[in-house]
Enzyme design. Structure first.
Site, PDB file in Angstrom:
ATOM      1  N   CYS A   3       9.563  -5.534   6.277  1.00  0.00           N
ATOM      2  CA  CYS A   3       7.854  -4.262   5.530  1.00  0.00           C
ATOM      3  C   CYS A   3       8.350  -5.613   3.690  1.00  0.00           C
ATOM      4  O   CYS A   3       9.644  -5.617   3.187  1.00  0.00           O
ATOM      5  CB  CYS A   3       9.028  -2.830   4.833  1.00  0.00           C
ATOM      6  SG  CYS A   3       8.363  -2.139   4.173  1.00  0.00           S
ATOM      7  N   CYS A   6       9.930  -3.236   0.558  1.00  0.00           N
ATOM      8  CA  CYS A   6      10.876  -2.880   1.112  1.00  0.00           C
ATOM      9  C   CYS A   6      12.111  -4.556   0.582  1.00  0.00           C
ATOM     10  O   CYS A   6      13.001  -4.929   0.067  1.00  0.00           O
ATOM     11  CB  CYS A   6      12.041  -2.781   2.628  1.00  0.00           C
ATOM     12  SG  CYS A   6      11.951  -0.859   2.776  1.00  0.00           S
ATOM     13  N   HIS A  45      12.833   3.878   2.103  1.00  0.00           N
ATOM     14  CA  HIS A  45      11.633   3.487   3.046  1.00  0.00           C
ATOM     15  C   HIS A  45      10.454   4.781   3.605  1.00  0.00           C
ATOM     16  O   HIS A  45      11.220   6.023   4.370  1.00  0.00           O
ATOM     17  CB  HIS A  45      11.327   2.286   3.969  1.00  0.00           C
ATOM     18  CG  HIS A  45      10.384   1.785   4.435  1.00  0.00           C
ATOM     19  ND1 HIS A  45       9.862   1.227   4.569  1.00  0.00           N
ATOM     20  CD2 HIS A  45       9.778   3.120   6.067  1.00  0.00           C
ATOM     21  CE1 HIS A  45       8.467   1.535   5.119  1.00  0.00           C
ATOM     22  NE2 HIS A  45       9.019   1.866   6.316  1.00  0.00           N
ATOM     23  N   ASN A  82      -3.142   6.132  -1.068  1.00  0.00           N
ATOM     24  CA  ASN A  82      -3.893   5.214   0.867  1.00  0.00           C
ATOM     25  C   ASN A  82      -3.012   5.916   1.977  1.00  0.00           C
ATOM     26  O   ASN A  82      -2.488   5.473   1.950  1.00  0.00           O
ATOM     27  CB  ASN A  82      -4.563   4.649   0.541  1.00  0.00           C
ATOM     28  CG  ASN A  82      -5.354   3.705  -0.787  1.00  0.00           C
ATOM     29  OD1 ASN A  82      -6.245   4.782  -1.838  1.00  0.00           O
ATOM     30  ND2 ASN A  82      -5.590   3.097  -0.976  1.00  0.00           N
ATOM     31  N   HIS A  95       3.583   4.733  -1.524  1.00  0.00           N
ATOM     32  CA  HIS A  95       3.344   3.544  -2.803  1.00  0.00           C
ATOM     33  C   HIS A  95       1.415   3.886  -3.007  1.00  0.00           C
ATOM     34  O   HIS A  95       0.757   4.482  -2.916  1.00  0.00           O
ATOM     35  CB  HIS A  95       2.651   2.020  -2.988  1.00  0.00           C
ATOM     36  CG  HIS A  95       1.698   1.909  -1.714  1.00  0.00           C
ATOM     37  ND1 HIS A  95       1.679   2.013  -0.394  1.00  0.00           N
ATOM     38  CD2 HIS A  95       0.514   1.146  -2.305  1.00  0.00           C
ATOM     39  CE1 HIS A  95       0.571   0.907  -0.165  1.00  0.00           C
ATOM     40  NE2 HIS A  95      -0.019   0.929  -0.778  1.00  0.00           N
ATOM     41  N   HIS A  97      -0.597   4.302  -6.409  1.00  0.00           N
ATOM     42  CA  HIS A  97      -1.849   2.809  -7.246  1.00  0.00           C
ATOM     43  C   HIS A  97      -1.975   3.751  -8.540  1.00  0.00           C
ATOM     44  O   HIS A  97      -2.452   5.027  -8.066  1.00  0.00           O
ATOM     45  CB  HIS A  97      -2.832   3.238  -6.577  1.00  0.00           C
ATOM     46  CG  HIS A  97      -3.012   2.709  -4.755  1.00  0.00           C
ATOM     47  ND1 HIS A  97      -3.154   0.464  -4.882  1.00  0.00           N
ATOM     48  CD2 HIS A  97      -2.589   2.082  -3.701  1.00  0.00           C
ATOM     49  CE1 HIS A  97      -2.977   0.756  -3.769  1.00  0.00           C
ATOM     50  NE2 HIS A  97      -2.688   1.536  -2.739  1.00  0.00           N
TER      51      HIS A  97
END
Ligand code: AMP
Ligand code: ZN
Length: 104
Positions: A3, A6, A45, A82, A95, A97
């Site tokens: 990842c 990560c 994660h 997203n 995550h 944005h």
């Protein structure tokens, strides 16, 4: 696990951080879609925000979103998660944005 976020959390790429707390890090998007385009990433994660249910991680993530958005933008910005490939997610580590046309 292979990842990329990560690995960034682990410091493997030497990514310049805009901010960090116990639960999250923040750095500039490598392919900016706005004048200011910053990512805020939980250290732990999970694949996307729909899986993010740990209260301490949620609090830490949003504390860093508030701090970085106030430091890096003029206070007007879009906050986007997203979620799922069809909806534009390409990195499957949760995550946010932060997108803004106005720098602080
Ligand atoms: P998403 O499409 O919502 O999954 O967003 C993933 C974002 O991560 C994209 O906007 C990419 O440009 C960005 N990205 C991918 N790899 C890196 C990296 N090594 N450093 C910074 N941003 C990255
Ligand atoms: Zn990850």
């Amino acid at each position: 696990m292979d990842c990329i976020f990560c690995k960034i959390v682990a410091g493997e790429f030497g990514t310049e951080l805009l901010g960090e707390n116990e639960h999250a890090i923040s750095f500039r998007d490598i392919n900016p879609q706005a004048k200011i385009h910053i990512l805020v990433v939980p250290k732990a994660h999970t694949s996307d925000v729909s899986k993010l249910d740990d209260p301490d991680t949620l609090t830490g993530l949003f504390e860093l979103i508030r701090k970085v958005s106030s430091e890096q933008t003029d206070g007007q910005f879009r906050l986007q998660f997203n979620t799922g490939e069809r909806e534009g997610q390409s990195v499957f580590h949760t995550h946010a944005h932060i997108l803004s046309q106005g720098a602080a």
